[in-house]
Design an enzyme around this catalytic site. Structure first.
Site, mmCIF file in Angstrom:
data_model
loop_
_atom_site.group_PDB
_atom_site.id
_atom_site.type_symbol
_atom_site.label_atom_id
_atom_site.label_comp_id
_atom_site.label_asym_id
_atom_site.label_seq_id
_atom_site.Cartn_x
_atom_site.Cartn_y
_atom_site.Cartn_z
ATOM 1 N N LYS B 45 1.031 7.724 1.147
ATOM 2 C CA LYS B 45 1.310 7.413 2.545
ATOM 3 C C LYS B 45 2.527 6.494 2.688
ATOM 4 O O LYS B 45 2.863 6.083 3.790
ATOM 5 C CB LYS B 45 0.083 6.729 3.181
ATOM 6 C CG LYS B 45 -1.155 7.607 3.284
ATOM 7 C CD LYS B 45 -2.201 7.002 4.226
ATOM 8 C CE LYS B 45 -3.033 5.934 3.550
ATOM 9 N NZ LYS B 45 -4.040 5.336 4.471
ATOM 10 N N LYS B 47 2.698 3.529 1.613
ATOM 11 C CA LYS B 47 2.174 2.219 1.987
ATOM 12 C C LYS B 47 1.995 1.365 0.728
ATOM 13 O O LYS B 47 1.463 1.841 -0.285
ATOM 14 C CB LYS B 47 0.822 2.410 2.678
ATOM 15 C CG LYS B 47 0.311 1.200 3.404
ATOM 16 C CD LYS B 47 -0.858 1.588 4.328
ATOM 17 C CE LYS B 47 -1.449 0.348 5.004
ATOM 18 N NZ LYS B 47 -2.474 0.688 5.999
#
Lengths: 153, 153
Positions: B45, B47
């Site tokens: 993601k 992240k």
């Protein structure tokens, strides 16, 4: 008879090290009481926390192994707490080794053996936290450069 | 019939905002399942987390209101989880408002109302976390000063 364990701490920026400590302390008995130092008490000790007391105690209170969370607000309360809660074991992390031996007259005093204390140091490193000395250095450098620039403007 | 609530999150740097969210979600039902995103899934993601997955899930698992903590490792698992755990309520924070409405065919979807989201922002401010852009700026400044110094040495 129910074995009550008590511990004292700040629990700022709650992390896995704190959790392991609490779970290990709980395993020493049946009930775990955690005294969390108040912001005022920390100020008295010259200690600065990032997370406010209300939040620190609320997180600790909500950990499964914790049966009761109370504030720690002065140096004298340990003896009082041991008596009022009928504490069997006063437990602390290894970094407090021998610091509370005077409490042995009231209950068992246990210092948990050294575990891989990766959390605090590696967490702060990863967080790249600027502490006061870093900021002071940067400001000093800034002042030096500013004075040079002023001389040549 | 037992009402099962499920939620999904990263829970990096566990704080009072996370705790309040979990307790509020638990109050919607009888059982709370929390799916914690793995490091690999976060990488997918784009992240970045500070705390490793094993520690993040362990803290969540040890919160009183949490009955079960599982890994979240792919986008597709929400439907699977809702079915396998007989979930009644899929709950998320307000910042995900309407993002998971497609799951309404499987269960109730609730977005918790806005609460004082002080934690994340104020925590990062207080922590004075250096992020990549800060470091890039400081390095750039350092290079500039170095080149000036070199010219005059």
């Amino acid at each position: 008879m129910k074995k009550t364990v008590i511990t004292y701490g700040t629990f700022d920026l709650f992390h896995i090290g704190h959790l392991n400590l609490l779970n290990n302390l709980k395993s020493l008995g049946d009930e775990l009481i955690v005294a969390v130092s108040t912001d005022e008490f920390n100020t008295l000790k010259g200690k600065k926390t990032i997370v406010p007391f209300e939040d620190r105690i609320e997180i600790v209170r909500n950990i499964k192994s914790v049966d009761l969370a109370i504030p720690e607000s002065d140096w004298q309360q340990k003896e009082k707490n041991i008596k009022e809660f009928n504490v069997s074991i006063f437990g602390m992390g290894h970094d407090w080794q021998n610091k509370f031996n005077d409490l042995k007259v009231f209950c068992e005093v246990i210092y948990l053996p050294r575990t891989e204390d990766v959390s605090s140091t590696s967490l702060k490193q990863k967080l790249k936290i600027l502490d006061r000395s870093h900021i002071t250095d940067l400001k000093h450098t800034l002042d030096l450069i500013s004075s040079i620039v002023e001389r040549f403007e």
